[in-house]
Enzyme design. Structure first.
Site, PDB file in Angstrom:
ATOM      1  N   ASP A  15     -12.203   1.867  -3.366  1.00 33.03           N
ATOM      2  CA  ASP A  15     -11.521   2.542  -4.470  1.00 33.03           C
ATOM      3  C   ASP A  15     -10.313   1.763  -4.984  1.00 33.03           C
ATOM      4  O   ASP A  15      -9.680   2.180  -5.956  1.00 33.03           O
ATOM      5  CB  ASP A  15     -11.062   3.940  -4.031  1.00 33.03           C
ATOM      6  CG  ASP A  15     -12.232   4.865  -3.747  1.00 33.03           C
ATOM      7  OD1 ASP A  15     -13.178   4.873  -4.556  1.00 33.03           O
ATOM      8  OD2 ASP A  15     -12.214   5.564  -2.720  1.00 33.03           O
ATOM      9  N   ASP A  16      -9.979   0.649  -4.340  1.00 33.03           N
ATOM     10  CA  ASP A  16      -8.804  -0.129  -4.729  1.00 33.03           C
ATOM     11  C   ASP A  16      -9.122  -0.970  -5.966  1.00 33.03           C
ATOM     12  O   ASP A  16      -9.905  -1.922  -5.906  1.00 33.03           O
ATOM     13  CB  ASP A  16      -8.377  -1.030  -3.567  1.00 33.03           C
ATOM     14  CG  ASP A  16      -7.036  -1.691  -3.825  1.00 33.03           C
ATOM     15  OD1 ASP A  16      -6.986  -2.625  -4.649  1.00 33.03           O
ATOM     16  OD2 ASP A  16      -6.040  -1.272  -3.213  1.00 33.03           O
ATOM     17  N   LEU A  17      -8.497  -0.624  -7.090  1.00 29.55           N
ATOM     18  CA  LEU A  17      -8.795  -1.316  -8.347  1.00 29.55           C
ATOM     19  C   LEU A  17      -8.334  -2.771  -8.318  1.00 29.55           C
ATOM     20  O   LEU A  17      -8.973  -3.645  -8.914  1.00 29.55           O
ATOM     21  CB  LEU A  17      -8.143  -0.576  -9.514  1.00 29.55           C
ATOM     22  CG  LEU A  17      -8.677   0.836  -9.785  1.00 29.55           C
ATOM     23  CD1 LEU A  17      -7.943   1.469 -10.956  1.00 29.55           C
ATOM     24  CD2 LEU A  17     -10.177   0.808 -10.053  1.00 29.55           C
TER      25      LEU A  17
END
Length: 215
Positions: free
Chosen positions: A161-163
């Site tokens: 989920d880490d952009l």
């Protein structure tokens, strides 16, 4: 048999060798950036309090609030009981938002009441650690995954989920657009069981040299 840990140098040696062999694009980044200076946070509570304070803030602003917060306690992060005994007006004066004050209070109460035993987390599988921490207000999956990497030293954590991580992957693999979570998982299939090391190098590839990763 003890689980491999990022605090051990031989784990990094094996992990870097594995990643270079199985992912040439990432291997070039690892070779260019060189050895990674890594140190675990050994105070579980302090790490979680810091992560809450840093949420959704630029590094400079977060550090300023953290420093003012620590000044309440003679330059240190307080212990849970000490935090719970602090008047809210002092916490607000440090720059903490009402929401983050509640988050740290919930964490502290769970520890004081015995609902959350932080030291027990090191004995749990990674998915169970995420589940335990996700019960705390203000600590979601991403923060729990950072805890797995930077505090417990788990070697195979992939924060899909880490952009910023996916942005780094877009650049390294020369993709037309930022990969979806599903695409990112496909790109990382050859990283196991060293996804944490790959993650740290992807972040580092996006940094300015003087700016270390801070969660």
């Amino acid at each position: 048999m003890a689980e491999p840990n990022l605090a051990e140098k031989h784990v990094w040696t094996r992990g870097m060798r594995h990643l270079k062999k199985n992912d040439p694009a990432l291997g070039k980044i690892i070779s260019r950036l060189g050895p990674y200076e890594f140190r675990l946070d050994d105070d579980y509570y302090e790490a979680l309090v810091g992560s809450i304070i840093f949420q959704q803030l630029a590094g400079v602003a977060a550090r300023a609030i953290l420093n003012r917060f620590k000044q309440i306690y003679d330059g240190k992060i307080p212990r849970p009981r000490e935090y719970l005994d602090t008047e809210e007006k002092h916490l607000r004066a440090s720059g903490l938002s009402p929401q983050k004050i509640r988050y740290i209070r919930d964490l502290s109460e769970r520890i004081e009441n015995g609902v959350l035993d932080l030291k027990r987390l090191s004995d749990l599988p990674s998915d169970e650690v995420v589940k335990e921490l996700d019960e705390v207000k203000g600590i979601g999956r991403w923060t729990a995954e950072m805890f797995l990497i930077f505090v417990l030293g788990r070697t195979d954590v992939l924060p899909v989920d880490d952009l910023g991580l996916r942005k780094a992957a877009q650049k390294i693999y020369r993709l037309r657009k930022q990969p979806t979570k599903e695409k990112f998982e496909q790109l990382s299939k050859n990283w196991h069981p060293y996804c944490s090391i790959a993650t740290l190098y992807l972040w580092r590839s996006q940094e300015k040299p003087q700016d270390p990763v801070k969660w």
